[in-house]
Design a protein around this motif. Sequence first.
Motif, PDB file in Angstrom:
ATOM      1  N   ASN A  55     -10.735 -10.325  10.151  1.00 10.93           N
ATOM      2  CA  ASN A  55     -11.759  -9.373   9.730  1.00 10.93           C
ATOM      3  C   ASN A  55     -12.469  -8.760  10.949  1.00 10.93           C
ATOM      4  O   ASN A  55     -12.787  -7.568  10.965  1.00 10.93           O
ATOM      5  CB  ASN A  55     -12.777 -10.068   8.822  1.00 10.93           C
ATOM      6  CG  ASN A  55     -13.740  -9.088   8.203  1.00 10.93           C
ATOM      7  OD1 ASN A  55     -13.329  -8.125   7.573  1.00 10.93           O
ATOM      8  ND2 ASN A  55     -15.031  -9.304   8.408  1.00 10.93           N
ATOM      9  N   ARG A  58     -10.204  -6.159  12.243  1.00 12.44           N
ATOM     10  CA  ARG A  58     -10.186  -5.050  11.282  1.00 12.44           C
ATOM     11  C   ARG A  58     -11.446  -4.202  11.418  1.00 12.44           C
ATOM     12  O   ARG A  58     -11.389  -2.970  11.429  1.00 12.44           O
ATOM     13  CB  ARG A  58     -10.063  -5.666   9.880  1.00 12.44           C
ATOM     14  CG  ARG A  58     -10.027  -4.701   8.748  1.00 12.44           C
ATOM     15  CD  ARG A  58     -11.370  -4.705   8.040  1.00 12.44           C
ATOM     16  NE  ARG A  58     -11.219  -4.069   6.753  1.00 12.44           N
ATOM     17  CZ  ARG A  58     -11.638  -2.819   6.471  1.00 12.44           C
ATOM     18  NH1 ARG A  58     -12.237  -2.074   7.376  1.00 12.44           N
ATOM     19  NH2 ARG A  58     -11.460  -2.311   5.280  1.00 12.44           N
ATOM     20  N   THR A  66     -12.110   1.872   4.345  1.00  7.44           N
ATOM     21  CA  THR A  66     -10.900   1.383   3.671  1.00  7.44           C
ATOM     22  C   THR A  66     -10.176   2.568   3.060  1.00  7.44           C
ATOM     23  O   THR A  66     -10.768   3.355   2.310  1.00  7.44           O
ATOM     24  CB  THR A  66     -11.265   0.366   2.575  1.00  7.44           C
ATOM     25  OG1 THR A  66     -11.851  -0.759   3.215  1.00  7.44           O
ATOM     26  CG2 THR A  66     -10.026  -0.084   1.815  1.00  7.44           C
ATOM     27  N   GLN A 314      -8.373  -6.789  -3.269  1.00  8.96           N
ATOM     28  CA  GLN A 314      -9.779  -6.539  -2.945  1.00  8.96           C
ATOM     29  C   GLN A 314     -10.293  -7.584  -1.944  1.00  8.96           C
ATOM     30  O   GLN A 314     -10.964  -7.257  -0.963  1.00  8.96           O
ATOM     31  CB  GLN A 314     -10.603  -6.587  -4.235  1.00  8.96           C
ATOM     32  CG  GLN A 314     -12.045  -6.220  -4.042  1.00  8.96           C
ATOM     33  CD  GLN A 314     -12.842  -6.452  -5.307  1.00  8.96           C
ATOM     34  OE1 GLN A 314     -12.618  -7.431  -6.016  1.00  8.96           O
ATOM     35  NE2 GLN A 314     -13.764  -5.554  -5.588  1.00  8.96           N
ATOM     36  N   LEU A 317      -9.365  -7.139   1.676  1.00  7.94           N
ATOM     37  CA  LEU A 317     -10.127  -6.158   2.463  1.00  7.94           C
ATOM     38  C   LEU A 317     -11.146  -6.832   3.375  1.00  7.94           C
ATOM     39  O   LEU A 317     -11.702  -6.198   4.266  1.00  7.94           O
ATOM     40  CB  LEU A 317     -10.838  -5.157   1.543  1.00  7.94           C
ATOM     41  CG  LEU A 317      -9.928  -4.329   0.639  1.00  7.94           C
ATOM     42  CD1 LEU A 317     -10.745  -3.357  -0.187  1.00  7.94           C
ATOM     43  CD2 LEU A 317      -8.881  -3.575   1.465  1.00  7.94           C
ATOM     44  N   ARG A 318     -11.396  -8.126   3.161  1.00 12.69           N
ATOM     45  CA  ARG A 318     -12.278  -8.867   4.075  1.00 12.69           C
ATOM     46  C   ARG A 318     -11.486  -9.887   4.894  1.00 12.69           C
ATOM     47  O   ARG A 318     -12.052 -10.760   5.545  1.00 12.69           O
ATOM     48  CB  ARG A 318     -13.414  -9.529   3.288  1.00 12.69           C
ATOM     49  CG  ARG A 318     -14.228  -8.505   2.491  1.00 12.69           C
ATOM     50  CD  ARG A 318     -15.683  -8.861   2.330  1.00 12.69           C
ATOM     51  NE  ARG A 318     -16.458  -8.675   3.533  1.00 12.69           N
ATOM     52  CZ  ARG A 318     -17.121  -7.562   3.862  1.00 12.69           C
ATOM     53  NH1 ARG A 318     -17.108  -6.510   3.083  1.00 12.69           N
ATOM     54  NH2 ARG A 318     -17.808  -7.494   4.979  1.00 12.69           N
ATOM     55  N   ASP A 322      -7.047  -2.882   5.751  1.00 13.52           N
ATOM     56  CA  ASP A 322      -7.917  -1.697   5.742  1.00 13.52           C
ATOM     57  C   ASP A 322      -7.366  -0.617   4.823  1.00 13.52           C
ATOM     58  O   ASP A 322      -7.834   0.516   4.841  1.00 13.52           O
ATOM     59  CB  ASP A 322      -8.075  -1.124   7.162  1.00 13.52           C
ATOM     60  CG  ASP A 322      -6.762  -0.643   7.735  1.00 13.52           C
ATOM     61  OD1 ASP A 322      -5.957  -1.483   8.184  1.00 13.52           O
ATOM     62  OD2 ASP A 322      -6.502   0.577   7.708  1.00 13.52           O
ATOM     63  N   ASP A 323      -6.342  -0.960   4.016  1.00 13.65           N
ATOM     64  CA  ASP A 323      -5.682   0.044   3.188  1.00 13.65           C
ATOM     65  C   ASP A 323      -5.233  -0.624   1.898  1.00 13.65           C
ATOM     66  O   ASP A 323      -4.726  -1.748   1.931  1.00 13.65           O
ATOM     67  CB  ASP A 323      -4.464   0.600   3.956  1.00 13.65           C
ATOM     68  CG  ASP A 323      -3.878   1.840   3.321  1.00 13.65           C
ATOM     69  OD1 ASP A 323      -3.828   1.919   2.089  1.00 13.65           O
ATOM     70  OD2 ASP A 323      -3.441   2.737   4.062  1.00 13.65           O
ATOM     71  N   LEU A 324      -5.399   0.071   0.780  1.00 10.74           N
ATOM     72  CA  LEU A 324      -4.975  -0.484  -0.526  1.00 10.74           C
ATOM     73  C   LEU A 324      -3.733   0.202  -1.073  1.00 10.74           C
ATOM     74  O   LEU A 324      -3.366  -0.053  -2.213  1.00 10.74           O
ATOM     75  CB  LEU A 324      -6.087  -0.284  -1.559  1.00 10.74           C
ATOM     76  CG  LEU A 324      -7.208  -1.294  -1.677  1.00 10.74           C
ATOM     77  CD1 LEU A 324      -8.032  -1.004  -2.928  1.00 10.74           C
ATOM     78  CD2 LEU A 324      -6.701  -2.723  -1.736  1.00 10.74           C
ATOM     79  N   ILE A 354     -12.890  -0.951  -3.796  1.00 11.57           N
ATOM     80  CA  ILE A 354     -13.239  -0.899  -2.369  1.00 11.57           C
ATOM     81  C   ILE A 354     -14.752  -1.029  -2.180  1.00 11.57           C
ATOM     82  O   ILE A 354     -15.220  -1.838  -1.374  1.00 11.57           O
ATOM     83  CB  ILE A 354     -12.695   0.413  -1.746  1.00 11.57           C
ATOM     84  CG1 ILE A 354     -11.161   0.413  -1.779  1.00 11.57           C
ATOM     85  CG2 ILE A 354     -13.213   0.596  -0.323  1.00 11.57           C
ATOM     86  CD1 ILE A 354     -10.512   1.747  -1.451  1.00 11.57           C
ATOM     87  N   ARG A 359     -17.015  -2.152   1.228  1.00 10.68           N
ATOM     88  CA  ARG A 359     -16.338  -1.237   2.158  1.00 10.68           C
ATOM     89  C   ARG A 359     -16.550   0.200   1.715  1.00 10.68           C
ATOM     90  O   ARG A 359     -16.975   0.467   0.595  1.00 10.68           O
ATOM     91  CB  ARG A 359     -14.818  -1.539   2.192  1.00 10.68           C
ATOM     92  CG  ARG A 359     -14.448  -2.953   2.634  1.00 10.68           C
ATOM     93  CD  ARG A 359     -14.953  -3.256   4.016  1.00 10.68           C
ATOM     94  NE  ARG A 359     -14.314  -4.437   4.594  1.00 10.68           N
ATOM     95  CZ  ARG A 359     -14.769  -5.073   5.649  1.00 10.68           C
ATOM     96  NH1 ARG A 359     -15.870  -4.681   6.259  1.00 10.68           N
ATOM     97  NH2 ARG A 359     -14.134  -6.124   6.128  1.00 10.68           N
TER      98      ARG A 359
END
Length: 382
Positions: A55, A58, A66, A314, A317-318, A322-324, A354, A359
């Motif tokens: 993280n 990131r 994100t 989700q 993302l932590r 940085d991308d879904l 996000i 984010r």
Amino acid sequence: MAESRPSTSPRAFQTGDPGLEPIAARVMAGERLSADDGLKLYRSRDVLAVGWLANHVRERLHGDVTYFNVNRHINPTNVCVAACKLCAFGRKKGDAGGYTMALEEAWDTAASGYSEAVTEFHIVGGLHPDLPLEFFLDLVKGLKQRFPRVHIKAFTMVEIAFFARRARLSIQETLLKLREAGVDSMPGGGAEIFAARVRSIICDHKIDGSEWLDTARLAHNMGFKSNATMLYGHIENDEDRVDHLLKLRSLQDETGGFQTFIPLAFHPEHTPLDHLPMTTGLTDIRQIAVSRLLLDNFPHIKAYWQMLTPKIAQIALRFGADDLDGTVIEEKIYHDAGATTPQGLTRRELCRLISEAGRTPVERDTLYHPVQRTEDSFVVAV
Ligand code: V47
């Protein structure tokens, strides 16, 4: 490497695993990690500390931003000469459930859902024994004529090598024709695991790991951007995963052509490997984190929600992602292998996932330019 930004991580690094201390020192100093570090990260019992480090990296690269995009998948055929044990999607020619779209059908498929103003078509399919390269060139040309503003991210390195062999062309000649037709970049599929021992069991009909890397190198040297994937959670071990990641890192040092790394968890249902268990949430989260830490020269790590589930994506993302990925209208490859995720999410749903992870959602195009929406259209900030 992407632009550096100050970390917003609130706490200092802490761990109950002394083996992580020297790795943490290297991460904080922005130094490269070794294969041995990679093994320690996979084997540490302190997955939260591994996640903290990922993280940190990131946030150093992207702050809270994100990314997501509005895309549509098109799988023109599932007929495939290969019979990979990892796959539930492919069918042999003439088998029940096999399909091949006519060109008009593929263009109509692209148009359905276009009201969402997609910015990307993601096109991959089986290695069809009879479809000539011209079919795929016409497919892409027709899409570009109908949807000139939509980025075409098409064909894995495996498909490109197959097209070239069938057409008796070099890889470069094939790539040139694809570019002339309108292909803009390539997705990251087909990489699986580079280690020959594993590849010979899960996908022995595909090009080997070095051919995948060679094809990507040629594409990058011609100016194409591409992604890279790794299929994990089957019969590979930690050494195989580290080997895979470091081979990608070393090619990226050479070409800088990779945009995003996408770890893909194996879905065993309806495959010949259906006796294997699914990956668990912590394995998925750790894989995201180790990828972020070892792939120091990849700008982006994608938590592909279709595969991870929106809930795990989700959390990722932590843990380094940085991308879904995107709205992904009509995913087939994972759903044939038993995925229970929805076949698409709306922009609003992605933004909510996000934002609730603390984010900032940023819609991007395939090349990571921010996209601004105006009613049902879009403007790309270059
Ligand atoms: O190459 C196939 C994998 C990949 C199964 O570049 C399976 O943006 C799990 O590459 N269980 C295709 N995985 C998907 C892919 C991809 C996805 C999203 C974004 C991008 C990108 C690329 O799916 C294949 C293979 O590695 N796959 N079968 C299965 N049963």
